[in-house]
Design an enzyme around this catalytic site. Structure first.
Site, PDB file in Angstrom:
ATOM      1  N   ALA A   8       0.852  -1.192   0.000  1.00 54.25           N
ATOM      2  CA  ALA A   8       0.000   0.000   0.000  1.00 54.25           C
ATOM      3  C   ALA A   8       0.887   1.240   0.000  1.00 54.25           C
ATOM      4  O   ALA A   8       1.906   1.269   0.683  1.00 54.25           O
ATOM      5  CB  ALA A   8      -0.908   0.018   1.226  1.00 54.25           C
ATOM      6  N   CYS A   9       0.493   2.233  -0.777  1.00 52.38           N
ATOM      7  CA  CYS A   9       1.213   3.509  -0.792  1.00 52.38           C
ATOM      8  C   CYS A   9       0.207   4.640  -0.615  1.00 52.38           C
ATOM      9  O   CYS A   9      -0.996   4.422  -0.766  1.00 52.38           O
ATOM     10  CB  CYS A   9       2.038   3.678  -2.064  1.00 52.38           C
ATOM     11  SG  CYS A   9       1.078   3.933  -3.562  1.00 52.38           S
ATOM     12  N   PRO A  10       0.662   5.838  -0.297  1.00 52.17           N
ATOM     13  CA  PRO A  10      -0.265   6.936  -0.008  1.00 52.17           C
ATOM     14  C   PRO A  10      -1.282   7.227  -1.111  1.00 52.17           C
ATOM     15  O   PRO A  10      -2.445   7.485  -0.820  1.00 52.17           O
ATOM     16  CB  PRO A  10       0.654   8.134   0.227  1.00 52.17           C
ATOM     17  CG  PRO A  10       1.919   7.535   0.718  1.00 52.17           C
ATOM     18  CD  PRO A  10       2.055   6.234  -0.040  1.00 52.17           C
ATOM     19  N   GLY A  12      -1.946   5.072  -3.687  1.00 54.46           N
ATOM     20  CA  GLY A  12      -2.587   3.818  -4.061  1.00 54.46           C
ATOM     21  C   GLY A  12      -2.682   3.585  -5.547  1.00 54.46           C
ATOM     22  O   GLY A  12      -3.582   2.896  -6.025  1.00 54.46           O
ATOM     23  N   THR A  16       1.990   0.858  -5.269  1.00 55.04           N
ATOM     24  CA  THR A  16       1.336  -0.291  -4.645  1.00 55.04           C
ATOM     25  C   THR A  16       1.451  -1.511  -5.545  1.00 55.04           C
ATOM     26  O   THR A  16       1.829  -2.594  -5.103  1.00 55.04           O
ATOM     27  CB  THR A  16      -0.162   0.022  -4.383  1.00 55.04           C
ATOM     28  OG1 THR A  16      -0.236   1.087  -3.438  1.00 55.04           O
ATOM     29  CG2 THR A  16      -0.909  -1.189  -3.857  1.00 55.04           C
TER      30      THR A  16
END
Length: 100
Positions: A8-10, A12, A16
């Site tokens: 998950a990344c900020p 998305g 990700t």
């Protein structure tokens, strides 16, 4: 070895999914079984089942944000890394999981 992972990344979007691809490639190279759940702009994709989590030797969380439903990993060995760690050296990330 069996690993379940969440990426998950900020935002998305790209990272990700790029991290999921890199983990799968590195796992294949190392002979590790891996299932990867992505938590991105499209929501949760490829959700990990209770059985998947129970059979895993390690839960790998590759994220720069708090992941959804983290409580389901309670009692599991958890290794947390950043998305950047996975994108720059996925083999090292997986090798660290083997030492837990």
């Amino acid at each position: 070895m069996k690993i379940v992972a969440v990426t998950a990344c900020p935002t998305g979007i790209a990272h990700t999914y790029m991290a999921a691809v890199e983990l799968k490639k590195a796992a294949q190279q190392l002979g590790i079984q891996i299932l990867v759940e992505t938590q991105g702009a499209m929501g949760i994709e490829h959700p990990l089942s209770v059985q998947d989590i129970g059979r895993a030797d390690v839960v790998l969380i590759a994220s720069d944000i708090e992941i959804e439903h983290r409580a389901r990993f309670t009692g599991s060995k958890i290794h947390c890394v950043t998305i950047e760690d996975v994108l720059t050296d996925p083999v090292s990330v997986l090798n660290r999981c083997k030492t837990l």
